[in-house]
Design a protein around this motif. Structure first.
Motif, PDB file in Angstrom:
ATOM      1  N   MET A  79       0.320   5.355  -4.644  1.00  0.00           N
ATOM      2  CA  MET A  79       0.981   6.529  -3.832  1.00  0.00           C
ATOM      3  C   MET A  79       1.210   7.080  -4.045  1.00  0.00           C
ATOM      4  O   MET A  79       1.642   7.845  -4.547  1.00  0.00           O
ATOM      5  CB  MET A  79       1.973   5.176  -3.020  1.00  0.00           C
ATOM      6  CG  MET A  79       2.958   6.317  -2.028  1.00  0.00           C
ATOM      7  SD  MET A  79       4.683   4.824  -1.411  1.00  0.00           S
ATOM      8  CE  MET A  79       4.093   3.186  -1.319  1.00  0.00           C
ATOM      9  N   LYS A  80       1.199   8.562  -2.315  1.00  0.00           N
ATOM     10  CA  LYS A  80       1.728   9.867  -2.874  1.00  0.00           C
ATOM     11  C   LYS A  80       2.396  10.683  -1.641  1.00  0.00           C
ATOM     12  O   LYS A  80       3.176   9.599  -0.520  1.00  0.00           O
ATOM     13  CB  LYS A  80      -0.083  10.971  -2.499  1.00  0.00           C
ATOM     14  CG  LYS A  80       0.852  12.496  -2.559  1.00  0.00           C
ATOM     15  CD  LYS A  80      -0.491  13.202  -2.566  1.00  0.00           C
ATOM     16  CE  LYS A  80      -0.302  14.233  -3.173  1.00  0.00           C
ATOM     17  NZ  LYS A  80      -1.577  15.222  -3.635  1.00  0.00           N
ATOM     18  N   LYS A 103      12.604   4.975  -5.635  1.00  0.00           N
ATOM     19  CA  LYS A 103      11.565   3.961  -6.459  1.00  0.00           C
ATOM     20  C   LYS A 103      10.230   3.828  -5.775  1.00  0.00           C
ATOM     21  O   LYS A 103      10.109   3.101  -5.648  1.00  0.00           O
ATOM     22  CB  LYS A 103      12.172   2.589  -7.267  1.00  0.00           C
ATOM     23  CG  LYS A 103      11.546   1.774  -8.126  1.00  0.00           C
ATOM     24  CD  LYS A 103      12.720   0.810  -8.774  1.00  0.00           C
ATOM     25  CE  LYS A 103      12.287   0.993 -10.145  1.00  0.00           C
ATOM     26  NZ  LYS A 103      13.223  -0.109 -11.013  1.00  0.00           N
ATOM     27  N   ILE A 104       9.351   4.694  -6.732  1.00  0.00           N
ATOM     28  CA  ILE A 104       7.875   4.128  -6.062  1.00  0.00           C
ATOM     29  C   ILE A 104       6.978   3.749  -7.313  1.00  0.00           C
ATOM     30  O   ILE A 104       6.616   4.496  -8.264  1.00  0.00           O
ATOM     31  CB  ILE A 104       7.164   5.095  -5.432  1.00  0.00           C
ATOM     32  CG1 ILE A 104       8.175   6.299  -4.404  1.00  0.00           C
ATOM     33  CG2 ILE A 104       5.578   5.433  -4.924  1.00  0.00           C
ATOM     34  CD1 ILE A 104       7.835   7.698  -4.085  1.00  0.00           C
ATOM     35  N   ASP A 105       6.204   2.541  -7.069  1.00  0.00           N
ATOM     36  CA  ASP A 105       5.134   2.162  -8.150  1.00  0.00           C
ATOM     37  C   ASP A 105       5.985   2.259  -9.487  1.00  0.00           C
ATOM     38  O   ASP A 105       5.468   2.378 -10.145  1.00  0.00           O
ATOM     39  CB  ASP A 105       4.006   2.495  -8.371  1.00  0.00           C
ATOM     40  CG  ASP A 105       3.047   2.632  -7.167  1.00  0.00           C
ATOM     41  OD1 ASP A 105       3.041   1.364  -6.261  1.00  0.00           O
ATOM     42  OD2 ASP A 105       2.648   3.624  -6.630  1.00  0.00           O
ATOM     43  N   GLY A 106       7.577   1.318  -9.729  1.00  0.00           N
ATOM     44  CA  GLY A 106       8.279   1.690 -10.772  1.00  0.00           C
ATOM     45  C   GLY A 106       8.850   2.851 -11.030  1.00  0.00           C
ATOM     46  O   GLY A 106       9.385   2.425 -12.543  1.00  0.00           O
ATOM     47  N   GLU A 107       8.309   3.730 -11.050  1.00  0.00           N
ATOM     48  CA  GLU A 107       8.862   4.943 -11.366  1.00  0.00           C
ATOM     49  C   GLU A 107       9.834   5.438 -10.251  1.00  0.00           C
ATOM     50  O   GLU A 107       9.794   5.302  -9.323  1.00  0.00           O
ATOM     51  CB  GLU A 107       7.810   6.558 -11.139  1.00  0.00           C
ATOM     52  CG  GLU A 107       6.514   5.647 -12.335  1.00  0.00           C
ATOM     53  CD  GLU A 107       6.853   5.427 -14.047  1.00  0.00           C
ATOM     54  OE1 GLU A 107       7.557   7.189 -13.663  1.00  0.00           O
ATOM     55  OE2 GLU A 107       5.917   5.455 -13.837  1.00  0.00           O
ATOM     56  N   GLU A 108      10.819   6.650 -11.202  1.00  0.00           N
ATOM     57  CA  GLU A 108      12.323   6.428 -10.121  1.00  0.00           C
ATOM     58  C   GLU A 108      11.993   8.068  -9.926  1.00  0.00           C
ATOM     59  O   GLU A 108      11.257   8.888 -10.890  1.00  0.00           O
ATOM     60  CB  GLU A 108      12.969   6.274 -10.858  1.00  0.00           C
ATOM     61  CG  GLU A 108      13.483   5.151 -11.025  1.00  0.00           C
ATOM     62  CD  GLU A 108      14.850   4.223 -11.550  1.00  0.00           C
ATOM     63  OE1 GLU A 108      15.930   4.775 -12.598  1.00  0.00           O
ATOM     64  OE2 GLU A 108      15.832   3.583 -11.831  1.00  0.00           O
TER      65      GLU A 108
END
Length: 96
Positions: A1-2, A75-80
């Motif tokens: 996801m961008k 939080k996106i794809d497990g990244e903050e």
């Protein structure tokens, strides 16, 4: 996801702080301060804010110092990440 910020917003990722002091004491999450140094991941196009044109000064890849409690955390794809306004950037770090 961008994620593509709009207006004068910037997507940043904070640098992790050390969890152990120089003397070897492990710091629990409750006493850690929020870091203020971050990397710019994406930059919005600028635009009109309060009737004035805003030119984007920061660019993707810059390391910046931001206000301590600025932005919205996501939080996106497990990244903050955090989305902030350009006004929340206090300085750009330039390495020699």
């Amino acid at each position: 996801m961008k994620i593509r910020p709009i207006g004068d917003r910037i997507l940043i990722k904070f640098k992790e702080r050390e969890e152990v002091t120089k003397s070897g004491i492990v710091l629990p999450d409750t006493v850690k301060e929020k870091p203020q140094i971050a990397e710019v991941i994406e930059v919005g196009p600028g635009g009109i804010v309060d009737g004035e044109k805003v030119e984007m000064v920061v660019k993707k890849g810059d390391k910046v110092i931001v206000s301590k409690y600025a932005g919205t955390e996501i939080k996106i794809d497990g990244e903050e990440y955090t989305i902030i306004r350009q006004d929340d950037v206090l300085a750009i770090i330039e390495e020699d």
